[in-house]
Design a protein around this motif. Structure first.
Motif, PDB file in Angstrom:
ATOM      1  N   GLY A  69      38.492  40.198  52.608  1.00  0.00           N
ATOM      2  CA  GLY A  69      39.370  41.327  52.357  1.00  0.00           C
ATOM      3  C   GLY A  69      39.471  41.732  50.907  1.00  0.00           C
ATOM      4  O   GLY A  69      40.480  42.313  50.487  1.00  0.00           O
ATOM      5  N   THR A  70      38.423  41.442  50.125  1.00  0.00           N
ATOM      6  CA  THR A  70      38.412  41.794  48.709  1.00  0.00           C
ATOM      7  C   THR A  70      37.155  42.586  48.388  1.00  0.00           C
ATOM      8  O   THR A  70      36.206  42.649  49.186  1.00  0.00           O
ATOM      9  CB  THR A  70      38.446  40.539  47.820  1.00  0.00           C
ATOM     10  N   THR A  71      37.139  43.185  47.206  1.00  0.00           N
ATOM     11  CA  THR A  71      35.942  43.866  46.739  1.00  0.00           C
ATOM     12  C   THR A  71      34.901  42.832  46.315  1.00  0.00           C
ATOM     13  O   THR A  71      35.171  41.637  46.276  1.00  0.00           O
ATOM     14  CB  THR A  71      36.277  44.797  45.566  1.00  0.00           C
ATOM     15  N   GLY A  72      33.706  43.310  45.997  1.00  0.00           N
ATOM     16  CA  GLY A  72      32.639  42.395  45.593  1.00  0.00           C
ATOM     17  C   GLY A  72      31.399  42.588  46.428  1.00  0.00           C
ATOM     18  O   GLY A  72      31.100  43.689  46.901  1.00  0.00           O
ATOM     19  N   PRO A 224      41.847  44.528  47.066  1.00  0.00           N
ATOM     20  CA  PRO A 224      41.935  44.000  45.705  1.00  0.00           C
ATOM     21  C   PRO A 224      40.636  43.306  45.298  1.00  0.00           C
ATOM     22  O   PRO A 224      39.808  42.955  46.140  1.00  0.00           O
ATOM     23  CB  PRO A 224      43.074  42.982  45.816  1.00  0.00           C
ATOM     24  N   ALA A 225      40.485  43.104  44.006  1.00  0.00           N
ATOM     25  CA  ALA A 225      39.372  42.293  43.513  1.00  0.00           C
ATOM     26  C   ALA A 225      39.642  40.832  43.861  1.00  0.00           C
ATOM     27  O   ALA A 225      40.803  40.411  43.948  1.00  0.00           O
ATOM     28  CB  ALA A 225      39.220  42.468  42.010  1.00  0.00           C
ATOM     29  N   PRO A 226      38.606  40.037  44.067  1.00  0.00           N
ATOM     30  CA  PRO A 226      38.816  38.611  44.336  1.00  0.00           C
ATOM     31  C   PRO A 226      39.333  37.894  43.099  1.00  0.00           C
ATOM     32  O   PRO A 226      39.245  38.403  41.979  1.00  0.00           O
ATOM     33  CB  PRO A 226      37.421  38.114  44.725  1.00  0.00           C
ATOM     34  N   SER A 227      39.849  36.711  43.304  1.00  0.00           N
ATOM     35  CA  SER A 227      40.294  35.908  42.162  1.00  0.00           C
ATOM     36  C   SER A 227      39.088  35.510  41.311  1.00  0.00           C
ATOM     37  O   SER A 227      37.945  35.501  41.783  1.00  0.00           O
ATOM     38  CB  SER A 227      41.017  34.651  42.647  1.00  0.00           C
ATOM     39  N   ALA A 228      39.344  35.180  40.067  1.00  0.00           N
ATOM     40  CA  ALA A 228      38.267  34.817  39.138  1.00  0.00           C
ATOM     41  C   ALA A 228      37.526  33.570  39.587  1.00  0.00           C
ATOM     42  O   ALA A 228      36.361  33.362  39.214  1.00  0.00           O
ATOM     43  CB  ALA A 228      38.835  34.620  37.741  1.00  0.00           C
ATOM     44  N   THR A 229      38.159  32.736  40.403  1.00  0.00           N
ATOM     45  CA  THR A 229      37.523  31.487  40.826  1.00  0.00           C
ATOM     46  C   THR A 229      36.780  31.614  42.156  1.00  0.00           C
ATOM     47  O   THR A 229      36.094  30.686  42.570  1.00  0.00           O
ATOM     48  CB  THR A 229      38.563  30.367  40.950  1.00  0.00           C
ATOM     49  N   GLY A 232      31.204  34.239  45.128  1.00  0.00           N
ATOM     50  CA  GLY A 232      30.801  35.607  45.402  1.00  0.00           C
ATOM     51  C   GLY A 232      30.055  36.200  44.225  1.00  0.00           C
ATOM     52  O   GLY A 232      29.378  35.492  43.483  1.00  0.00           O
ATOM     53  N   LEU A 233      30.170  37.500  44.065  1.00  0.00           N
ATOM     54  CA  LEU A 233      29.434  38.208  43.030  1.00  0.00           C
ATOM     55  C   LEU A 233      29.974  37.870  41.646  1.00  0.00           C
ATOM     56  O   LEU A 233      31.172  37.979  41.386  1.00  0.00           O
ATOM     57  CB  LEU A 233      29.520  39.714  43.271  1.00  0.00           C
ATOM     58  N   LEU A 234      29.058  37.503  40.754  1.00  0.00           N
ATOM     59  CA  LEU A 234      29.397  37.349  39.341  1.00  0.00           C
ATOM     60  C   LEU A 234      29.067  38.634  38.597  1.00  0.00           C
ATOM     61  O   LEU A 234      29.903  39.192  37.885  1.00  0.00           O
ATOM     62  CB  LEU A 234      28.635  36.160  38.738  1.00  0.00           C
ATOM     63  N   GLY A 274      36.099  46.418  39.964  1.00  0.00           N
ATOM     64  CA  GLY A 274      35.985  45.136  39.265  1.00  0.00           C
ATOM     65  C   GLY A 274      34.628  44.484  39.352  1.00  0.00           C
ATOM     66  O   GLY A 274      34.471  43.341  38.903  1.00  0.00           O
ATOM     67  N   ASN A 275      33.624  45.165  39.919  1.00  0.00           N
ATOM     68  CA  ASN A 275      32.281  44.611  39.998  1.00  0.00           C
ATOM     69  C   ASN A 275      31.589  44.744  38.644  1.00  0.00           C
ATOM     70  O   ASN A 275      31.456  45.837  38.109  1.00  0.00           O
ATOM     71  CB  ASN A 275      31.473  45.320  41.080  1.00  0.00           C
TER      72      ASN A 275
END
Length: 282
Positions: A69-72, A224-229, A232-234, A274-275
């Motif tokens: 349920g996040t972007t990426g 929302p964007a995923p958490s930094a941890t 997934g996509l870097l 946020g990608n």
């Protein structure tokens, strides 16, 4: 036409965060057939030809499971050079007992499977571009069942890993808002909109490819964007043919208010969801 060389602008590299690099390396080598060009305990650079890195996998400290349920990343897409290669890959997956999805998109034939962290992967071949149907700048694409009878009728060859001419064919992303994504990728990065898939997905390309980048809101509008941890996509890299073109793109990004950061001649930007994106040169 080759859609993954200059003067075309295209995606040439993706970097992923994973939870267990040893587990991921087993998958990317044994299932997909990548070679390891180099590695450290927490990072590996993967190649098909021994010269060009297509995929980097990295295990940061305290990586958490990929958030739904996040972007990426929706999927990375590896483009094989020949239909017989895709046929060999299907036989290879079957021999390993791996379940996978499949589709005929009119412009291409594709196989889908996840990596151990749930990062989507497409392995595909293009049909001859002369067979693609264009109407007023829009290319016809669909999702039909793949004919395995036809595909497996290709001359039988053994799967010996990704062919050396394999490229990163495209990337498909989850975004939070299609309108903002369209402005960023078209007005900012300079891609052309070549297919609007209802109100939920856009396909974008340079020089009449069916798509170098796709974006969708299938994770939810306003996701929302995923958490930094999160696994997934870097980041991913877009390769421009020359410095003049890259500088034009940087000016376009700044004109729409998109962030552009320079670090030792490396330019980074970020789409509205946020990608993270590197702007590199051919």
């Amino acid at each position: 036409m080759n859609f993954h060389n200059a003067p075309v602008t295209y995606v040439d590299h993706v970097a992923l965060k994973v939870q267990d690099i040893s587990r991921s390396l087993t998958f990317y080598q044994q299932v997909l057939g990548f070679q390891v060009m180099s590695r450290t305990p927490a990072k590996a650079f993967l190649t098909a030809d021994g010269e060009n890195v297509l995929l980097t996998i990295e295990q940061p400290d305290q990586t958490t499971p990929k958030q739904a349920g996040t972007t990426g990343l929706y999927h990375i897409a590896l483009l094989l050079p020949a239909r017989a290669d895709l046929s060999a890959f299907v036989r290879h997956l079957d021999s390993l007992g791996i379940h996978f999805g499949a589709a005929d998109h009119l412009v291409s034939e594709a196989i889908y499977l996840p990596d151990p962290d749930g990062n989507g992967i497409e392995v595909y071949i293009d049909r001859d571009p002369s067979s693609w149907l264009w109407n007023d700048g829009s290319v016809a694409m669909t999702t039909d069942p793949l004919s395995f009878t036809s595909l497996l009728a290709e001359p039988t060859r053994s799967w010996e890993g990704l062919p050396e001419d394999t490229v990163m064919g495209h990337i498909h992303l989850h975004v939070s808002d299609l309108g903002r994504a369209e402005q960023f990728y078209c007005q900012g990065l300079g891609f052309n909109l070549v297919n609007r898939f209802g109100a939920e997905a856009l396909f974008l390309s340079d020089r009449n490819y069916h798509h170098h980048i796709a974006v969708n809101t299938w994770a939810g509008k306003g996701a929302p964007a995923p958490s930094a941890t999160s696994a997934g996509l870097l980041s991913f890299s877009i390769r421009y043919p020359d410095e003049r073109t890259r500088q034009e793109v940087i000016c376009q990004l700044e004109a729409i208010g998109a962030p552009v950061v320079e670090d030792e001649a490396m330019y980074m930007t970020q789409d509205p969801s946020g990608n993270a994106i590197q702007l590199v040169l051919d």
